[in-house]
Design an enzyme around this catalytic site. Structure first.
Site, PDB file in Angstrom:
ATOM      1  N   SER A   1       0.853  -1.201   0.000  1.00 21.03           N
ATOM      2  CA  SER A   1       0.000   0.000   0.000  1.00 21.03           C
ATOM      3  C   SER A   1       0.881   1.240   0.000  1.00 21.03           C
ATOM      4  O   SER A   1       2.027   1.197   0.449  1.00 21.03           O
ATOM      5  CB  SER A   1      -0.855  -0.004   1.267  1.00 21.03           C
ATOM      6  OG  SER A   1      -1.503   1.235   1.438  1.00 21.03           O
TER       7      SER A   1
ATOM      8  N   TYR B   1      -1.781  -0.416  10.436  1.00 22.26           N
ATOM      9  CA  TYR B   1      -1.825  -0.782   9.009  1.00 22.26           C
ATOM     10  C   TYR B   1      -0.552  -0.283   8.304  1.00 22.26           C
ATOM     11  O   TYR B   1       0.102  -1.037   7.576  1.00 22.26           O
ATOM     12  CB  TYR B   1      -3.077  -0.185   8.373  1.00 22.26           C
ATOM     13  CG  TYR B   1      -3.293  -0.555   6.924  1.00 22.26           C
ATOM     14  CD1 TYR B   1      -3.739  -1.826   6.568  1.00 22.26           C
ATOM     15  CD2 TYR B   1      -3.061   0.369   5.907  1.00 22.26           C
ATOM     16  CE1 TYR B   1      -3.950  -2.168   5.234  1.00 22.26           C
ATOM     17  CE2 TYR B   1      -3.276   0.044   4.577  1.00 22.26           C
ATOM     18  CZ  TYR B   1      -3.712  -1.230   4.239  1.00 22.26           C
ATOM     19  OH  TYR B   1      -3.914  -1.550   2.917  1.00 22.26           O
TER      20      TYR B   1
ATOM     21  N   LYS C   1       2.325  -2.693   6.562  1.00 26.44           N
ATOM     22  CA  LYS C   1       2.672  -2.630   5.135  1.00 26.44           C
ATOM     23  C   LYS C   1       4.144  -2.231   4.936  1.00 26.44           C
ATOM     24  O   LYS C   1       4.788  -2.656   3.978  1.00 26.44           O
ATOM     25  CB  LYS C   1       1.732  -1.674   4.397  1.00 26.44           C
ATOM     26  CG  LYS C   1       0.279  -2.164   4.325  1.00 26.44           C
ATOM     27  CD  LYS C   1       0.138  -3.488   3.554  1.00 26.44           C
ATOM     28  CE  LYS C   1      -1.310  -3.842   3.306  1.00 26.44           C
ATOM     29  NZ  LYS C   1      -1.471  -5.086   2.521  1.00 26.44           N
TER      30      LYS C   1
HETATM   31  P1  NDP Z   1     -11.205  -6.301   0.495  1.00 25.51           P
HETATM   32  O1  NDP Z   1     -11.526  -6.079   1.921  1.00 25.51           O
HETATM   33  O2  NDP Z   1     -12.152  -5.862  -0.558  1.00 25.51           O
HETATM   34  O3  NDP Z   1     -10.879  -7.865   0.237  1.00 25.51           O
HETATM   35  C1  NDP Z   1      -9.959  -8.533   1.045  1.00 25.51           C
HETATM   36  C2  NDP Z   1     -10.074 -10.009   0.810  1.00 25.51           C
HETATM   37  O4  NDP Z   1      -9.106 -10.674   1.646  1.00 25.51           O
HETATM   38  C3  NDP Z   1     -11.446 -10.561   1.214  1.00 25.51           C
HETATM   39  O5  NDP Z   1     -11.843 -11.566   0.327  1.00 25.51           O
HETATM   40  C4  NDP Z   1     -11.173 -11.119   2.606  1.00 25.51           C
HETATM   41  O6  NDP Z   1     -12.061 -12.124   3.009  1.00 25.51           O
HETATM   42  C5  NDP Z   1      -9.767 -11.671   2.417  1.00 25.51           C
HETATM   43  N1  NDP Z   1      -9.124 -11.874   3.704  1.00 25.51           N
HETATM   44  C6  NDP Z   1      -8.905 -10.949   4.664  1.00 25.51           C
HETATM   45  N2  NDP Z   1      -8.381 -11.525   5.747  1.00 25.51           N
HETATM   46  C7  NDP Z   1      -8.252 -12.835   5.467  1.00 25.51           C
HETATM   47  C8  NDP Z   1      -7.788 -13.959   6.204  1.00 25.51           C
HETATM   48  N3  NDP Z   1      -7.368 -13.836   7.461  1.00 25.51           N
HETATM   49  N4  NDP Z   1      -7.793 -15.169   5.613  1.00 25.51           N
HETATM   50  C9  NDP Z   1      -8.240 -15.321   4.352  1.00 25.51           C
HETATM   51  N5  NDP Z   1      -8.702 -14.304   3.605  1.00 25.51           N
HETATM   52  C10 NDP Z   1      -8.717 -13.072   4.169  1.00 25.51           C
HETATM   53  O7  NDP Z   1      -9.778  -5.618   0.311  1.00 25.51           O
HETATM   54  P2  NDP Z   1      -9.079  -4.958  -0.975  1.00 25.51           P
HETATM   55  O8  NDP Z   1      -9.374  -5.739  -2.183  1.00 25.51           O
HETATM   56  O9  NDP Z   1      -9.339  -3.517  -0.938  1.00 25.51           O
HETATM   57  O10 NDP Z   1      -7.547  -5.142  -0.561  1.00 25.51           O
HETATM   58  C11 NDP Z   1      -6.703  -6.099  -1.165  1.00 25.51           C
HETATM   59  C12 NDP Z   1      -5.275  -5.727  -0.851  1.00 25.51           C
HETATM   60  O11 NDP Z   1      -5.007  -4.405  -1.331  1.00 25.51           O
HETATM   61  C13 NDP Z   1      -4.936  -5.701   0.641  1.00 25.51           C
HETATM   62  O12 NDP Z   1      -3.631  -6.199   0.818  1.00 25.51           O
HETATM   63  C14 NDP Z   1      -4.966  -4.223   0.977  1.00 25.51           C
HETATM   64  O13 NDP Z   1      -4.179  -3.922   2.097  1.00 25.51           O
HETATM   65  C15 NDP Z   1      -4.423  -3.642  -0.305  1.00 25.51           C
HETATM   66  N6  NDP Z   1      -4.749  -2.232  -0.506  1.00 25.51           N
HETATM   67  C16 NDP Z   1      -6.062  -1.830  -0.561  1.00 25.51           C
HETATM   68  C17 NDP Z   1      -6.344  -0.496  -0.749  1.00 25.51           C
HETATM   69  C18 NDP Z   1      -7.753   0.012  -0.796  1.00 25.51           C
HETATM   70  O14 NDP Z   1      -7.948   1.248  -0.700  1.00 25.51           O
HETATM   71  N7  NDP Z   1      -8.755  -0.821  -0.975  1.00 25.51           N
HETATM   72  C19 NDP Z   1      -5.276   0.514  -0.913  1.00 25.51           C
HETATM   73  C20 NDP Z   1      -3.939  -0.042  -0.852  1.00 25.51           C
HETATM   74  C21 NDP Z   1      -3.705  -1.365  -0.661  1.00 25.51           C
HETATM   75  P3  NDP Z   1     -13.278 -11.777   4.034  1.00 25.51           P
HETATM   76  O15 NDP Z   1     -14.082 -10.706   3.373  1.00 25.51           O
HETATM   77  O16 NDP Z   1     -13.978 -13.057   4.135  1.00 25.51           O
HETATM   78  O17 NDP Z   1     -12.620 -11.309   5.292  1.00 25.51           O
END
Ligand code: NDP
Length: 244
Positions: free
Chosen positions: A136, A149, A153
């Site tokens: 991130s 967070y 990261k």
């Molecule tokens: P979302 O919350 O939309 O999706 C995250 C996914 O990861 C979900 O399917 C969630 O499942 C799964 N997940 C979370 N924890 C676990 C766990 N312990 N075990 C298995 N699966 C898990 O997030 P984003 O798509 O926005 O984020 C994806 C990546 O991008 C992350 O690394 C985030 O830090 C990074 N990012 C996001 C930004 C943003 O603004 N959105 C900006 C910069 C980086 P469930 O819903 O069931 O928990």
């Protein structure tokens, strides 16, 4: 730029929603055999309805033992996307140990663990591989109420570099993508307040947040042979945010 992953096997964590889900689907469209790992079974059901060739794995990656058991039979993997993460907002003086542990367990420790499991197989086969960690902009810039967070990261960026150092001799490349805000469930958690989002957007030279596809395209590039001499980098996908 055409990218084909025909004949490649990919594993994407956090593939149930958001960026991970779109990445899994894009990899499948490019010909890869995709294993999708997430912890909500209904998300895997709907993912399989969209793309029947995806192999689903349901596990909470924060649980080391359960992850070991769930992934022991996934077979050889050429491309790994460590995307799952946990985000929480707490002012620094209010940070609690449970949120700290939850964040580091998923955002750092699970990345190390899944990469170890996949990386050992890559090393044993001697056929190389490519790993992309989804980091991130928060790894490089201080964001209010994001202490844990941001720290997780930042740890992930350094883990990426050490992995690149140690796995490089086995022809395994390791990079991260570092997006700005993307309006997924996680993005909405931090940035749906119009005042906060306006302030953040004003710091992005391109004047917009990232779309899911912007991040997916950068992940595909780093997974592919089009970036075959690139390893150990943290690639901003942030419209210039980190340049300012
Ligand atoms: P979302 O919350 O939309 O999706 C995250 C996914 O990861 C979900 O399917 C969630 O499942 C799964 N997940 C979370 N924890 C676990 C766990 N312990 N075990 C298995 N699966 C898990 O997030 P984003 O798509 O926005 O984020 C994806 C990546 O991008 C992350 O690394 C985030 O830090 C990074 N990012 C996001 C930004 C943003 O603004 N959105 C900006 C910069 C980086 P469930 O819903 O069931 O928990």
């Amino acid at each position: 730029m055409d990218i084909s992953f025909a004949g490649k096997r990919a594993l994407v964590t956090g593939a149930g929603k958001g960026i991970g889900r779109a990445t899994a689907l894009a990899l499948a469209r490019c010909g890869a055999k995709v294993t999708a790992v997430t912890r909500t079974q209904t998300d895997l059901h709907s993912l399989l309805q969209e793309c029947a060739s995806i192999i689903p794995v349901c596990v909470d990656l924060a649980d080391w033992g359960a992850t070991e058991a769930a992934l022991q039979d996934v077979g050889p993997i050429d491309l790994l996307v460590n995307n799952a993460a946990f985000a929480t907002l707490q002012p620094f003086l209010e940070v609690t140990p449970d949120k700290f542990d939850q964040s580091f367990d998923v955002n750092v420790k699970a990345v190390l663990h899944v990469s170890q499991m996949v990386g050992r197989g890559m090393r044993a086969r001697g056929s190389g591989g490519s790993i992309v960690n989804v980091s991130s902009q928060a790894s490089q810039r201080a964001l209010r109420e994001h202490a844990v967070y941001c720290a997780s990261k930042a740890a992930l960026d350094m883990l990426t570099k050490v992995m690149a150092l140690e796995l490089g001799p086995h022809q395994i490349r390791v990079n991260s993508v570092n997006p700005t805000v993307v309006m997924t469930d996680m993005g909405r958690l931090g940035w749906s307040d119009p005042e906060k989002s306006k302030t953040m957007m004003s710091r992005i030279p391109l004047g917009r947040f990232a779309e899911v596809e912007d991040v997916v395209n950068s992940i595909l590039f780093l997974l592919s042979d089009k970036s075959s001499m690139t390893s150990g980098v943290s690639l901003p996908v942030d419209g210039g945010f980190q340049a300012c």
